[in-house]
Design a protein around this motif. Sequence first.
Motif, short mmCIF file in Angstrom:
data_model
loop_
_atom_site.label_atom_id
_atom_site.label_comp_id
_atom_site.label_asym_id
_atom_site.label_seq_id
_atom_site.Cartn_x
_atom_site.Cartn_y
_atom_site.Cartn_z
N GLY A 106 0.82 -1.19 0.00
CA GLY A 106 0.00 0.00 0.00
C GLY A 106 0.86 1.25 0.00
N MET A 107 1.80 1.28 0.93
CA MET A 107 2.57 2.51 1.13
C MET A 107 4.07 2.36 0.92
N GLY A 108 4.52 1.20 0.45
CA GLY A 108 5.94 1.04 0.15
C GLY A 108 6.81 1.43 1.34
N GLY A 109 7.82 2.24 1.07
CA GLY A 109 8.78 2.60 2.12
C GLY A 109 8.29 3.73 3.01
N ALA A 110 7.19 3.50 3.70
CA ALA A 110 6.57 4.55 4.52
C ALA A 110 7.52 5.07 5.61
N ASN A 111 8.33 4.18 6.16
CA ASN A 111 9.26 4.63 7.22
C ASN A 111 10.30 5.59 6.65
N SER A 112 10.79 5.28 5.45
CA SER A 112 11.79 6.17 4.85
C SER A 112 11.19 7.53 4.55
N ILE A 113 9.95 7.53 4.07
CA ILE A 113 9.29 8.80 3.76
C ILE A 113 9.07 9.61 5.04
N ASP A 114 8.54 8.94 6.06
CA ASP A 114 8.26 9.64 7.31
C ASP A 114 9.54 10.19 7.94
N HIS A 336 -4.24 -10.97 13.61
CA HIS A 336 -3.00 -10.40 13.06
C HIS A 336 -3.16 -8.96 12.58
N GLY A 337 -4.34 -8.40 12.78
CA GLY A 337 -4.53 -7.02 12.35
C GLY A 337 -4.65 -6.92 10.83
N HIS A 338 -4.76 -5.69 10.37
CA HIS A 338 -4.91 -5.42 8.94
C HIS A 338 -3.56 -4.99 8.38
N LEU A 339 -2.96 -5.89 7.60
CA LEU A 339 -1.62 -5.62 7.07
C LEU A 339 -1.66 -4.88 5.73
N MET A 340 -2.80 -4.33 5.39
CA MET A 340 -2.94 -3.51 4.18
C MET A 340 -2.39 -4.22 2.94
N GLY A 341 -1.34 -3.68 2.36
CA GLY A 341 -0.81 -4.28 1.14
C GLY A 341 -0.27 -5.69 1.32
N ALA A 342 -0.02 -6.09 2.56
CA ALA A 342 0.44 -7.46 2.83
C ALA A 342 -0.68 -8.35 3.34
N ALA A 343 -1.86 -7.76 3.56
CA ALA A 343 -2.94 -8.51 4.22
C ALA A 343 -3.31 -9.78 3.46
N ALA A 344 -3.55 -9.66 2.17
CA ALA A 344 -4.01 -10.82 1.40
C ALA A 344 -2.95 -11.91 1.37
N ALA A 345 -1.69 -11.52 1.31
CA ALA A 345 -0.62 -12.52 1.24
C ALA A 345 -0.54 -13.29 2.55
N VAL A 346 -0.59 -12.56 3.66
CA VAL A 346 -0.55 -13.20 4.98
C VAL A 346 -1.78 -14.10 5.16
N GLU A 347 -2.92 -13.63 4.71
CA GLU A 347 -4.15 -14.43 4.84
C GLU A 347 -4.13 -15.63 3.88
N PHE A 348 -3.40 -15.50 2.78
CA PHE A 348 -3.29 -16.65 1.88
C PHE A 348 -2.41 -17.74 2.50
N VAL A 349 -1.46 -17.35 3.34
CA VAL A 349 -0.70 -18.35 4.11
C VAL A 349 -1.68 -19.13 4.99
#
Lengths: 414, 81
Positions: A106-114, A336-349
């Motif tokens: 969703g937000m890529g390198g959000a930490n670097s931007i922040d 596991h909370g809502h992992l946004m851009g990673a949510a579907a991948a984690v849920e597919f596991v």
Amino acid sequence: MGRRVAVTGQGIVSPLGNDPDSFFANLMAGRSGVGRLRADFVDRLDCKIAAQVEFDPQAHFAKRELASLDRVSQFALVAARQAVAAAGLDLAQLDRSRVGVTMGTGMGGANSIDDNYARVYRDQATRLPPFVVLMAMNGAAASQIAMAYALAGPNLTYSTACSSSAVAIGEAMRLIRHGYADTMLAGGAEALLTYGTIRAWEALRTLAKEDPADPSASCKPFAADRSGLVLGEGAAVFVLEAWDQAVARGANILAELVGYGSGNDGSHITQPTVAGQAAAMRRALADADLAAEAIGYINAHGTGTLLNDKTETAAIKAVFGERAHRLPVSSTKSMHGHLMGAAAAVEFVACIKALGEQAVPPTQHLVQADPDCDLDYVSGRGRSGVPLHAVMSNSFAFGGTSAVLIAARPATAS
Amino acid sequence: MTTTAELLTRLICEKFEIDPAKITPQATLEDIGIDSLDTFDLVFAVEDELDIKIENDNVKLSNFQDLVDLIDRVRAQQGKA
């Protein structure tokens, strides 16, 4: 129709453990990865809960590597390493122009931007380290994976908010199916628990209120007292292979990726529609050439927001009819909370493990269901010994993009 | 007083975890194991250490000694030698 696609490896970094087995065991036991946010800025936030990963970057990367890897790429690389190892994939033996990467974020390198906005605007810095752009860009994680393994095949990053990694996995399946690649590393990564990002989410008024008795129980999908989602972070990556290649090399095939459906509501930036969600589920079923009766479990999008959970319930009923009430549907986001851009991948596991173990993970923190949410949400603890032939994973995003994946047991599929 | 070569060696070893034995005057930056992005990173660190400003146009270097010479030139010009 094209070539069949095997899932031969998976890796995960999540708030519920950093390998697929621990992650699934924690889900089945109903443990929550949600808690008080561990961050030095937490006191300045209204929202003080999140689903964070336990992750020591220095255990995985040299100091020099870390200087150019945003947290999101660190998660992605660790998940990819696990997936490649689990698949027993000897990349040196493959034509790496036929091996690609698709990732969702969703937000890529959000930490670097922040971090760097803070340097520029708060600290009045006039220059930044040379890696900022390369760490912050949305495609960084996919590129870092390609560089780690010298993969010269298709390399694509999808950003459709909460459905990003379902799109990445589904599009990877299509690339293999239609002959553009033989092997794909596909998944998603997200690391957006920064001060600026959480503040922005607070403004959207979709974050769960902290449960005063137990912060870990704050995300309550389908419950009458649900109040929203809990932000999470992590990554998951899969090795997908052309079926014949996987069979020829004697790979342990975890599942067959049989269906993918996507589309957009085309109506509102946040409000989902029953029609849009149902259409994506129907498209995935048609793509898999499966009747709705074949689906034994749905990993719901189940964010815990007022609107999503009742809309998704209605959409499932629209697709599955009367049987919807006898079909186990759970939201593992409760844990596991809502992992946004990673949510579907984690849920597919969770889905691949459910197929492998013939077990259905629960929805946690659902004491009293919303009258509009009247399906079997597997409340409390997971169920073992559930015969599963095919499972569905739903992802519905802000911005309207729905993406649905269907996986089947290899024994059933072959 | 620390020479420019000593300072650069220390920064390279610290920042990039590189074996100091690799750093000789004729070694190219590639030999040492630092790429173009690392070079920018290194130049920033040198600027901070010496309180000098190295213009982008000047950062065209083939070996370690070129870098030392460049920094010495800038230090002399900017009165920080």
